[in-house]
Design a protein around this motif. Structure first.
Motif: not given
Length: 72
Positions: A46, A50, A39
């Protein structure tokens, strides 16, 4: 004698936290072609959320991302 076959294949999750995707698109493609669940995110704010949301086997954190804001 034959070796026992693995009963399950585990895909390792890798997070690439980088300011832009120009330099890492090839790396992302290569990881995915070798069965990594990769990813990529571009927003430094973030990163922590995450990582907390789902476990990763590795995190590649490039310098230059915006700082993570302090929480009150």
């Amino acid at each position: 004698m034959q070796q026992p076959r693995p009963t399950a294949f585990r895909r390792y999750r890798v997070l690439l936290a980088v300011p832009s995707d120009r330099s890492t698109t090839g790396l992302l493609r290569a990881l995915r072609s070798h069965a990594f669940d990769a990813t990529m995110i571009h927003d430094g704010t973030r990163v922590l959320d995450t990582v907390r949301a789902a476990p990763f086997a590795a995190v590649v954190l490039e310098a230059g991302l915006p700082e993570y804001p302090a929480r009150a």
